[in-house]
Write a protein that holds these residues in place. Structure first.
Motif, mmCIF file in Angstrom:
data_model
loop_
_atom_site.group_PDB
_atom_site.id
_atom_site.type_symbol
_atom_site.label_atom_id
_atom_site.label_comp_id
_atom_site.label_asym_id
_atom_site.label_seq_id
_atom_site.Cartn_x
_atom_site.Cartn_y
_atom_site.Cartn_z
ATOM 1 N N PHE B 76 18.302 31.203 42.510
ATOM 2 C CA PHE B 76 18.798 31.734 41.858
ATOM 3 C C PHE B 76 20.358 32.966 41.612
ATOM 4 O O PHE B 76 21.337 32.657 40.919
ATOM 5 N N ALA B 80 24.099 32.408 40.484
ATOM 6 C CA ALA B 80 24.320 33.397 39.357
ATOM 7 C C ALA B 80 25.379 34.285 39.566
ATOM 8 O O ALA B 80 26.532 34.474 39.060
ATOM 9 N N HIS B 81 25.559 34.919 41.045
ATOM 10 C CA HIS B 81 26.013 36.201 41.006
ATOM 11 C C HIS B 81 27.325 35.951 42.218
ATOM 12 O O HIS B 81 28.044 36.632 42.489
ATOM 13 N N VAL B 86 24.825 30.081 35.980
ATOM 14 C CA VAL B 86 23.430 30.353 35.348
ATOM 15 C C VAL B 86 22.472 28.896 35.413
ATOM 16 O O VAL B 86 22.615 28.326 34.670
ATOM 17 N N LEU B 88 18.211 28.002 34.421
ATOM 18 C CA LEU B 88 17.529 28.683 33.865
ATOM 19 C C LEU B 88 16.408 27.226 34.107
ATOM 20 O O LEU B 88 15.383 27.617 33.096
ATOM 21 N N ARG B 138 33.415 24.185 33.383
ATOM 22 C CA ARG B 138 33.079 26.276 32.932
ATOM 23 C C ARG B 138 31.992 25.819 31.481
ATOM 24 O O ARG B 138 32.005 25.084 31.188
ATOM 25 N N VAL B 140 28.985 26.958 29.339
ATOM 26 C CA VAL B 140 27.128 26.923 29.076
ATOM 27 C C VAL B 140 26.317 25.903 29.907
ATOM 28 O O VAL B 140 25.777 25.433 29.921
ATOM 29 N N TYR B 141 27.250 25.027 30.019
ATOM 30 C CA TYR B 141 26.842 23.445 30.551
ATOM 31 C C TYR B 141 25.656 23.587 31.295
ATOM 32 O O TYR B 141 24.770 22.900 31.108
ATOM 33 N N ALA B 143 23.823 25.906 32.683
ATOM 34 C CA ALA B 143 22.291 26.287 32.057
ATOM 35 C C ALA B 143 22.063 25.575 31.241
ATOM 36 O O ALA B 143 20.894 25.114 31.799
ATOM 37 N N ILE B 144 22.353 24.756 30.646
ATOM 38 C CA ILE B 144 21.880 23.945 29.196
ATOM 39 C C ILE B 144 21.478 22.950 29.700
ATOM 40 O O ILE B 144 19.941 22.723 29.913
ATOM 41 N N VAL B 145 21.726 21.892 30.890
ATOM 42 C CA VAL B 145 21.402 21.367 31.728
ATOM 43 C C VAL B 145 20.369 21.366 32.281
ATOM 44 O O VAL B 145 19.381 20.209 32.820
ATOM 45 N N LEU B 147 18.058 24.251 31.579
ATOM 46 C CA LEU B 147 17.391 24.730 30.933
ATOM 47 C C LEU B 147 16.670 22.889 30.362
ATOM 48 O O LEU B 147 15.305 22.910 30.264
ATOM 49 N N ILE B 268 14.313 34.862 37.288
ATOM 50 C CA ILE B 268 15.174 35.317 36.918
ATOM 51 C C ILE B 268 14.902 36.639 37.221
ATOM 52 O O ILE B 268 16.032 37.686 37.264
#
Lengths: 288, 339
Positions: B76, B80-81, B86, B88, B138, B140-141, B143-145, B147, B268
């Motif tokens: 993670f 992420a960094h 990101v 989830l 680019r 939030v996609y 993160a959403i997927v 999740l 996380i």
């Protein structure tokens, strides 16, 4: 025929769920992963107001919506404002918040068949020899009212216009004297209230369960992605698309694939037209 | 009363020894060598001694669990960094790796020696393919997927009653003994940690950071952003799937609980607490959080609330994390100066 009717009802439920999410995302670019949690909280809030404080149904609905608005504003004012602009932290913060609320409610024993909200009006009507209970008709009515209200609000009201300006170009809006944080607080408050309205309208159709939080989050994200993140017309069109697809899947394949439809639609959208149906405005920003 | 408020600020300066040891050729005294080597040595020796220090079999098992979470958290943090994605859904990786290992073991009779590497590789390929649609975008996609996948896969398995349904696949082979179990995962962690640290300082690491900070620059250099993101996702999901396969062989069962939220939240939280972007931090975070989580086992899902609240508090008030703080204290000294 029943596919048509239930498709329309389902589409309006999806639109109701998604409209709060798309409002917040469109204006402050914060993906509110706590949206589902807000939805569920409203349900429990109304339930507690009715059963623990013995309030009138209408009074508790209004009270719950006001509280939800305050909660949304508080979330922005105390949590999100600190991480604003750091995309990673925004996502993690809202996700953690939503998770904390949902899992707390689950631990608190809010599960099972015992928690239901009363329907607004008992009874059912027959449309083309299919009986539809009145609550589902009310879903459509409230859906139309909310969508129309939001459209009028964002086109003919000063705050609404400011919100739209914020969504289109934050820097230009700030130069015209629109306070970015104030608008985001308003957006967040309205987003939470819309989640609350969705909850109050839809929850009488079933039990209040914690899982609904995750479902609502997934479905509203699906609607927003398919419609183009932050686009109104797109979101409503997408709600209809997914709504009918779901009903058709349930009718012809199997009811378990309800959620899978949402995922597949998202994946298909990301592959075919990543900006969504109407996301042209932000297309250059989103797409690498 | 005449209060003179004097404007002061804190000045941070690198310690002399840090400056001297930065170029490896300048190292000339034991002091400097130990300044460089000691932190790493403490980490490695500490990790390797850990199984001896634990009082009971139960806590030995906890070490293996910490190891699995540490793999997820490392992944993670890296994603992420260093790459700016990101994720989830750590439980996606755990679930895919775990089910592959269980199927290989039960249906084909392979021993853990083979199932774990195969599950790692094929699981990583599957996860990368599953996440591929979100990679060219680019925002939030991703993160959403990530999740959605674990939640949806959970439902599919539950609904279709495939892969053992809600009971799961029982009777997966276990490790020969607890020593093998613990030392294998500890050495994997050490390898992964130092391997990732090396990787992010290589040329490819530079490209990864470019993808995070300025993807147009990467594209202008004639490099495919999607390809590099896919490589990064592959690395992360390989770590996660390895953890999943390991988990299945420890508990000898693969069920839908592999898609549980714990695997998404704890990594996380560990990363945020330990200090994002340091790669050591998440490891430390896991060693703090997971034992606490074991102590709180009686509270059920309240544990997730507990992590989420800690996570929220850290990200709001102490977003740098423990390790960044510690590194700063180690490398720099502070003093007050007049403005």
């Amino acid at each position: 025929m029943d596919i048509l009717i239930y498709g329309i009802i389902n589409s309006f439920s999806l639109a109701l769920m998604a409209i709060g999410f798309t409002l917040v995302y469109g204006i402050s670019r914060i993906p509110n992963f706590a949206h589902g949690a807000l939805y569920v909280i409203t349900g429990f809030l109304v339930w507690s107001l009715i059963h623990l404080l013995k309030l009138n149904y209408v009074v508790s609905i209004i009270l719950a919506l006001v509280i939800m608005g305050l909660v949304g504003a508080a979330i922005y004012r105390f949590v999100l404002i600190r991480v604003r602009g750091m995309a990673t932290s925004e996502i993690i913060a809202t996700y953690a918040l939503g998770l904390a609320v949902l899992e707390f409610l689950r631990w608190g024993g809010f599960k099972g068949m015992t928690y239901t909200l009363p329907v607004f009006i008992e009874g059912s009507i027959v449309i083309g020899n299919i009986p539809v209970d009145l609550q589902r008709v009310i879903v459509i009515a409230i859906g139309i009212v909310v969508v129309t209200f939001m459209w009028l609000f964002t086109h003919f009201n000063k705050i609404g216009l400011a919100l739209r300006g914020m969504a289109q170009d934050e820097h230009a809006a700030m130069m015209l004297g629109i306070d970015s944080d104030r608008m985001a607080v308003i957006a967040m408050a309205m987003g939470s209230m819309l989640a609350g309205i969705a909850a109050i309208t839809l929850l009488p159709l079933g039990n209040i369960v914690v899982e609904a939080g995750y479902n609502v989050l997934i479905l509203s994200i699906a609607v927003c992605i398919v419609g183009g993140l932050g686009s109104w017309v797109g979101a409503i069109l997408a709600a209809f698309m997914i709504g009918f697809l779901q009903i058709i899947t349930v009718a012809y394949i199997q009811s378990h694939f309800h959620m899978v439809v949402a995922l597949l639609v998202i994946i298909a959208t990301l592959i075919l037209k990543p900006s969504g149906l109407f996301g042209r405005q932000k297309e250059l920003e989103e797409r690498v | 009363m005449n209060l003179v408020t004097q404007e002061r600020r804190k000045e941070r300066l690198d310690r002399g020894i840090k400056v001297r040891t930065e170029g490896i050729y300048a190292v000339s005294s034991w002091q400097e060598v130990s300044y460089l080597v000691l932190p790493r040595l403490i980490l490695i020796v500490g990790l390797l001694l850990l199984p001896f220090l634990m009082p009971s079999l139960y806590w030995n098992r906890v070490i293996s669990i910490v190891g699995i979470y540490a793999l997820l958290a490392l992944g993670f943090d890296f994603l992420a960094h260093y790459v700016g994605l990101v994720s989830l859904g750590g439980s996606l990786f755990i679930g895919v790796g775990g089910y592959i290992a269980a199927i290989l073991n039960k249906s084909f009779g392979l021993s853990p020696l083979f199932t774990i590497p195969i599950a790692t590789l094929s699981g990583a390929i599957i996860c990368t393919l599953l996440l591929l649609p979100a990679l060219p975008l680019r925002g939030v996609y991703f993160a959403i997927v990530t999740l959605m996948y674990p939640l949806v896969l959970f439902r599919i398995i539950e609904a279709l009653n495939i892969l053992g349904g809600t009971d799961g696949i029982l009777g997966v082979a276990s490790f020969p003994n607890t020593w093998v179990e613990q030392y294998l995962i500890l050495s994997i962690i050490i390898l992964a940690l130092f391997g990732l640290r090396r990787l992010v300082n290589e040329d490819i690491g530079l490209v990864f950071r470019g993808v995070k900070d300025n993807d147009q620059a990467v594209r202008a250099s004639g490099l495919s952003i999607t390809l590099y993101k896919a490589i990064a996702v592959f690395i992360t999901s390989a770590l996660g799937c390895l953890g999943g396969a390991y988990f299945v062989h420890i508990y000898m069962v693969a069920g839908i609980s592999l898609f549980a939220l714990d695997y998404s939240v704890i990594p996380i939280a560990a990363t945020v607490i330990g200090g994002g972007g340091t790669l050591v931090g998440p490891l430390l975070g896991c060693f703090i959080l997971v034992p606490i989580s074991e102590l709180l086992r009686a509270f059920g899902t309240l544990r997730i609330v507990f992590y989420s609240v800690i996570l929220l508090a850290f990200i709001m008030f102490r977003s740098e994390g423990i390790m960044v703080y510690a590194q700063r204290k180690y490398h720099q000294f502070e003093r007050w100066v007049k403005v």
